[in-house]
Design a protein around this motif. Structure first.
Motif, PDB file in Angstrom:
ATOM      1  N   ARG A   1       0.829  -1.204   0.000  1.00 26.86           N
ATOM      2  CA  ARG A   1       0.000   0.000   0.000  1.00 26.86           C
ATOM      3  C   ARG A   1       0.868   1.261   0.000  1.00 26.86           C
ATOM      4  NH1 ARG A   1      -3.669   2.871  -1.982  1.00 26.86           N
ATOM      5  NH2 ARG A   1      -4.505   4.464  -0.613  1.00 26.86           N
ATOM      6  N   GLU A   2       1.987   1.210   0.701  1.00 29.95           N
ATOM      7  CA  GLU A   2       2.915   2.348   0.704  1.00 29.95           C
ATOM      8  C   GLU A   2       3.469   2.601  -0.702  1.00 29.95           C
ATOM      9  OE1 GLU A   2       3.466   4.447   2.988  1.00 29.95           O
ATOM     10  OE2 GLU A   2       2.321   3.441   4.541  1.00 29.95           O
ATOM     11  N   GLU A   3       3.812   1.517  -1.397  1.00 30.35           N
ATOM     12  CA  GLU A   3       4.320   1.660  -2.772  1.00 30.35           C
ATOM     13  C   GLU A   3       3.254   2.254  -3.684  1.00 30.35           C
ATOM     14  OE1 GLU A   3       6.249  -1.452  -4.820  1.00 30.35           O
ATOM     15  OE2 GLU A   3       7.749  -1.817  -3.271  1.00 30.35           O
ATOM     16  N   ILE A   4       2.019   1.814  -3.511  1.00 31.79           N
ATOM     17  CA  ILE A   4       0.925   2.341  -4.324  1.00 31.79           C
ATOM     18  C   ILE A   4       0.740   3.839  -4.057  1.00 31.79           C
ATOM     19  CG2 ILE A   4      -1.601   2.331  -4.574  1.00 31.79           C
ATOM     20  CD1 ILE A   4      -1.529  -0.675  -4.529  1.00 31.79           C
ATOM     21  N   ASP A   5       0.895   4.240  -2.799  1.00 30.42           N
ATOM     22  CA  ASP A   5       0.784   5.670  -2.466  1.00 30.42           C
ATOM     23  C   ASP A   5       1.818   6.493  -3.233  1.00 30.42           C
ATOM     24  OD1 ASP A   5      -1.298   5.268  -0.763  1.00 30.42           O
ATOM     25  OD2 ASP A   5      -0.128   5.417   1.084  1.00 30.42           O
ATOM     26  N   VAL A   6       3.052   5.985  -3.274  1.00 27.20           N
ATOM     27  CA  VAL A   6       4.139   6.690  -3.974  1.00 27.20           C
ATOM     28  C   VAL A   6       3.859   6.744  -5.475  1.00 27.20           C
ATOM     29  CG1 VAL A   6       6.597   6.639  -4.554  1.00 27.20           C
ATOM     30  CG2 VAL A   6       5.860   6.105  -2.226  1.00 27.20           C
ATOM     31  N   ILE A   7       3.451   5.592  -6.032  1.00 26.51           N
ATOM     32  CA  ILE A   7       3.187   5.508  -7.482  1.00 26.51           C
ATOM     33  C   ILE A   7       2.008   6.401  -7.862  1.00 26.51           C
ATOM     34  CG2 ILE A   7       2.395   3.971  -9.328  1.00 26.51           C
ATOM     35  CD1 ILE A   7       3.935   1.714  -7.757  1.00 26.51           C
ATOM     36  N   SER A   8       0.923   6.316  -7.085  1.00 25.24           N
ATOM     37  CA  SER A   8      -0.273   7.098  -7.418  1.00 25.24           C
ATOM     38  C   SER A   8       0.008   8.596  -7.331  1.00 25.24           C
ATOM     39  CB  SER A   8      -1.427   6.725  -6.484  1.00 25.24           C
ATOM     40  OG  SER A   8      -1.096   6.992  -5.133  1.00 25.24           O
ATOM     41  N   LYS A   9       0.818   8.976  -6.344  1.00 24.80           N
ATOM     42  CA  LYS A   9       1.159  10.392  -6.214  1.00 24.80           C
ATOM     43  C   LYS A   9       1.979  10.871  -7.406  1.00 24.80           C
ATOM     44  CE  LYS A   9       3.222  13.740  -3.080  1.00 24.80           C
ATOM     45  NZ  LYS A   9       3.884  13.986  -1.795  1.00 24.80           N
ATOM     46  N   SER A  10       2.915  10.032  -7.877  1.00 27.06           N
ATOM     47  CA  SER A  10       3.750  10.409  -9.028  1.00 27.06           C
ATOM     48  C   SER A  10       2.930  10.551 -10.305  1.00 27.06           C
ATOM     49  CB  SER A  10       4.859   9.377  -9.234  1.00 27.06           C
ATOM     50  OG  SER A  10       4.326   8.143  -9.685  1.00 27.06           O
ATOM     51  N   LEU A  11       1.764   9.883 -10.322  1.00 26.19           N
ATOM     52  CA  LEU A  11       0.875   9.953 -11.495  1.00 26.19           C
ATOM     53  C   LEU A  11      -0.322  10.873 -11.240  1.00 26.19           C
ATOM     54  CD1 LEU A  11       0.879   6.149 -12.412  1.00 26.19           C
ATOM     55  CD2 LEU A  11       2.045   7.981 -13.655  1.00 26.19           C
ATOM     56  N   SER A  12      -0.185  11.726 -10.207  1.00 21.64           N
ATOM     57  CA  SER A  12      -1.252  12.683  -9.847  1.00 21.64           C
ATOM     58  C   SER A  12      -2.573  11.977  -9.552  1.00 21.64           C
ATOM     59  CB  SER A  12      -1.443  13.712 -10.971  1.00 21.64           C
ATOM     60  OG  SER A  12      -0.234  14.405 -11.200  1.00 21.64           O
ATOM     61  N   TYR A  13      -2.478  10.767  -8.980  1.00 17.79           N
ATOM     62  CA  TYR A  13      -3.628   9.942  -8.591  1.00 17.79           C
ATOM     63  C   TYR A  13      -4.528   9.597  -9.775  1.00 17.79           C
ATOM     64  CZ  TYR A  13      -1.922  11.572  -4.104  1.00 17.79           C
ATOM     65  OH  TYR A  13      -1.116  11.854  -3.032  1.00 17.79           O
ATOM     66  N   GLU A  14      -3.923   9.557 -10.950  1.00 19.35           N
ATOM     67  CA  GLU A  14      -4.652   9.156 -12.153  1.00 19.35           C
ATOM     68  C   GLU A  14      -3.968   7.923 -12.759  1.00 19.35           C
ATOM     69  OE1 GLU A  14      -4.672  12.627 -14.594  1.00 19.35           O
ATOM     70  OE2 GLU A  14      -6.121  13.707 -13.338  1.00 19.35           O
ATOM     71  N   GLN A  15      -4.430   7.488 -13.929  1.00 20.96           N
ATOM     72  CA  GLN A  15      -3.860   6.333 -14.639  1.00 20.96           C
ATOM     73  C   GLN A  15      -3.740   5.111 -13.720  1.00 20.96           C
ATOM     74  OE1 GLN A  15      -0.437   8.939 -16.120  1.00 20.96           O
ATOM     75  NE2 GLN A  15      -0.748   7.593 -17.904  1.00 20.96           N
ATOM     76  N   ARG A  16      -4.852   4.738 -13.115  1.00 18.12           N
ATOM     77  CA  ARG A  16      -4.868   3.609 -12.178  1.00 18.12           C
ATOM     78  C   ARG A  16      -4.420   2.299 -12.825  1.00 18.12           C
ATOM     79  NH1 ARG A  16      -7.784   3.603  -7.315  1.00 18.12           N
ATOM     80  NH2 ARG A  16      -8.483   5.678  -6.678  1.00 18.12           N
ATOM     81  N   GLU A  17      -4.588   2.197 -14.109  1.00 16.14           N
ATOM     82  CA  GLU A  17      -4.184   0.965 -14.801  1.00 16.14           C
ATOM     83  C   GLU A  17      -2.683   0.722 -14.741  1.00 16.14           C
ATOM     84  OE1 GLU A  17      -4.029   4.294 -17.861  1.00 16.14           O
ATOM     85  OE2 GLU A  17      -5.388   3.667 -16.234  1.00 16.14           O
ATOM     86  N   LEU A  18      -1.909   1.753 -14.375  1.00 13.45           N
ATOM     87  CA  LEU A  18      -0.451   1.613 -14.293  1.00 13.45           C
ATOM     88  C   LEU A  18       0.043   1.308 -12.877  1.00 13.45           C
ATOM     89  CD1 LEU A  18       0.644   4.638 -16.526  1.00 13.45           C
ATOM     90  CD2 LEU A  18       0.405   2.244 -17.210  1.00 13.45           C
ATOM     91  N   TRP A  19      -0.813   1.471 -11.880  1.00  9.15           N
ATOM     92  CA  TRP A  19      -0.362   1.359 -10.498  1.00  9.15           C
ATOM     93  C   TRP A  19       0.206  -0.021 -10.165  1.00  9.15           C
ATOM     94  CZ3 TRP A  19      -4.528   4.198  -6.999  1.00  9.15           C
ATOM     95  CH2 TRP A  19      -4.622   5.535  -7.427  1.00  9.15           C
ATOM     96  N   ILE A  20      -0.536  -1.068 -10.509  1.00 11.09           N
ATOM     97  CA  ILE A  20      -0.103  -2.444 -10.193  1.00 11.09           C
ATOM     98  C   ILE A  20       1.154  -2.807 -10.978  1.00 11.09           C
ATOM     99  CG2 ILE A  20      -0.726  -4.894 -10.292  1.00 11.09           C
ATOM    100  CD1 ILE A  20      -2.191  -3.430  -8.100  1.00 11.09           C
ATOM    101  N   ASP A  21       1.194  -2.421 -12.262  1.00 12.89           N
ATOM    102  CA  ASP A  21       2.340  -2.765 -13.120  1.00 12.89           C
ATOM    103  C   ASP A  21       3.650  -2.188 -12.598  1.00 12.89           C
ATOM    104  OD1 ASP A  21       0.667  -4.137 -14.789  1.00 12.89           O
ATOM    105  OD2 ASP A  21       0.375  -2.466 -16.178  1.00 12.89           O
ATOM    106  N   ARG A  22       3.580  -1.084 -11.880  1.00  9.27           N
ATOM    107  CA  ARG A  22       4.796  -0.423 -11.407  1.00  9.27           C
ATOM    108  C   ARG A  22       5.243  -0.870 -10.016  1.00  9.27           C
ATOM    109  NH1 ARG A  22       4.902   5.839 -13.604  1.00  9.27           N
ATOM    110  NH2 ARG A  22       4.421   5.357 -15.793  1.00  9.27           N
ATOM    111  N   LEU A  23       4.496  -1.788  -9.422  1.00  5.13           N
ATOM    112  CA  LEU A  23       4.877  -2.272  -8.096  1.00  5.13           C
ATOM    113  C   LEU A  23       6.141  -3.116  -8.163  1.00  5.13           C
ATOM    114  CD1 LEU A  23       1.375  -3.257  -6.644  1.00  5.13           C
ATOM    115  CD2 LEU A  23       2.864  -1.434  -5.814  1.00  5.13           C
ATOM    116  N   GLY A  24       6.922  -3.115  -7.077  1.00  6.07           N
ATOM    117  CA  GLY A  24       8.177  -3.857  -7.019  1.00  6.07           C
ATOM    118  C   GLY A  24       7.991  -5.273  -6.518  1.00  6.07           C
TER     119      GLY A  24
END
Length: 359
Positions: A253-276
């Motif tokens: 969830r912390e990683e998702i917070d970082v990723i979503s913030k970098s994408l301005s909380y948009e483009q949700r389809e990319l959030w999972i793909d960018r997880l480590g």
């Protein structure tokens, strides 16, 4: 002690655990809506006990509350009130737990009248402290503060020393200490702008608070279940694995917070793909949980009194996995996140309570 009195105490213990889950759900909604820094100071909110509903109500120096925070320098009334309600629920839970500790200390004391007298004295010192604080009487404040601390320490000693069921009193005292630490951790999370490590510890603290009333319930209820050593070991392993899963899930969830913030909380389809890698470890552990659940179900289906426990565990695991799949393939729907966490915590409590009931 009457049977009705014991039943009331057990019901209140269940109520406490339910209240903890309400606070966990509120915390999940705070995370879901990115409202964690809606109140950038603690315990007040923008220096006020009741937060503003409009930017015009902000204090003149409100920028000092935002300047050191990694958030947008604009007032968002929804974020502020979502976080404020979360804190309010936590404070109410603290009062419920304080009442539980007092009730336990009196109920299971071999010297009830003396215990009540001590508690009334503590209340008197607390009222005196509040009056001195209002009147800015610093010398009296220090004097009554010292008396209150000494009286509270002696009351704790007396409650434990003269308890008819000492373990129940000890658990209630631990619960009170745990909720105080949890409040302090909440302050640390805000002061350090949602520090990853402290958020995880904050979550673990909530699980401890939820588990402690179950210990008292188990001690008072005469419904122990005889099982095989294999099931005991399996339950131990399941408790540990699910606990690890919740901690791993917090990290995801912390990683998702970082990723979503970098994408301005948009483009949700990319959030999972960018997880480590932590996400793949978390996902792999779910197979272990599922396998353990299946084995537990088949091994426990013929044990009287244990079948219902295994059925609820199976239902919870299937719902949790379904929500996990939903998040992966439906681009992390907002509501799925707090529900996923809430059900995982419920599963851990089912396993923990099931384990302390068996012999």
């Amino acid at each position: 002690m009457t049977e009705t009195s014991i039943k009331s105490y057990i019901k209140y213990s269940w109520f406490l655990m339910g209240a903890v889950f309400l606070v966990i759900l509120a915390g999940g909604i705070v995370r879901m809506t990115q409202s964690g820094m809606g109140c950038p100071d603690w315990p007040t909110c923008f220096g006020m006990w009741i937060p503003p509903t409009d930017a015009s109500q902000l204090p003149v120096d409100f920028e000092k509350y935002l300047s050191q925070q990694d958030i947008d320098h604009s007032f968002n009334v929804y974020h502020t009130w979502i976080e404020y309600i979360n804190r309010l629920l936590g404070a109410i839970l603290g009062l419920f737990i304080f009442g539980y500790a007092v009730w336990t200390s009196v109920k299971f004391s071999s010297r009830k009248s003396r215990m009540k007298t001590l508690l009334i004295s503590n209340l008197g010192f607390a009222v005196a402290l509040i009056i001195c604080a209002i009147l800015s009487a610093s010398m009296l404040l220090k004097a009554f503060g010292l008396l209150f601390v000494l009286s509270a320490i002696y009351s704790l000693y007396f409650a434990i020393r003269y308890a008819s069921q000492r373990s129940l009193v000890l658990v209630s005292v631990l619960l009170l200490i745990a909720v105080a630490i949890q409040g302090w951790l909440g302050k640390m999370v805000v002061d350090e702008n949602l520090s990853v490590v402290k958020i995880t510890i904050h979550m673990i603290g909530a699980l401890v608070i939820a588990a402690l009333p179950l210990i008292n319930i188990s001690k008072l209820k005469e419904d122990k279940i005889q099982v095989t050593p294999f099931i005991k070991h399996l339950m131990n392993g399941m408790v540990i694995i699910v606990f690890i899963q919740i901690v791993l899930g917090t990290q995801v969830r912390e990683e998702i917070d970082v990723i979503s913030k970098s994408l301005s909380y948009e483009q949700r389809e990319l959030w999972i793909d960018r997880l480590g890698s932590i996400f793949f470890i978390h996902r792999s552990f779910s197979w272990i949980v599922l396998l353990g659940t299946i084995v537990l179900f088949f091994k426990g289906r013929d044990i009287l009194g244990f079948v219902k426990t295994t059925q609820w565990i199976v239902i919870s695991v299937l719902l949790i996995i379904s929500l996990g799949i939903t998040m992966v393939y439906l681009d992390v729907p907002s509501l799925s996140q707090p529900l996923h966490l809430l059900l995982a915590c419920a599963l851990l409590m089912q396993l923990f309570y099931g384990r302390i009931r068996i012999k």
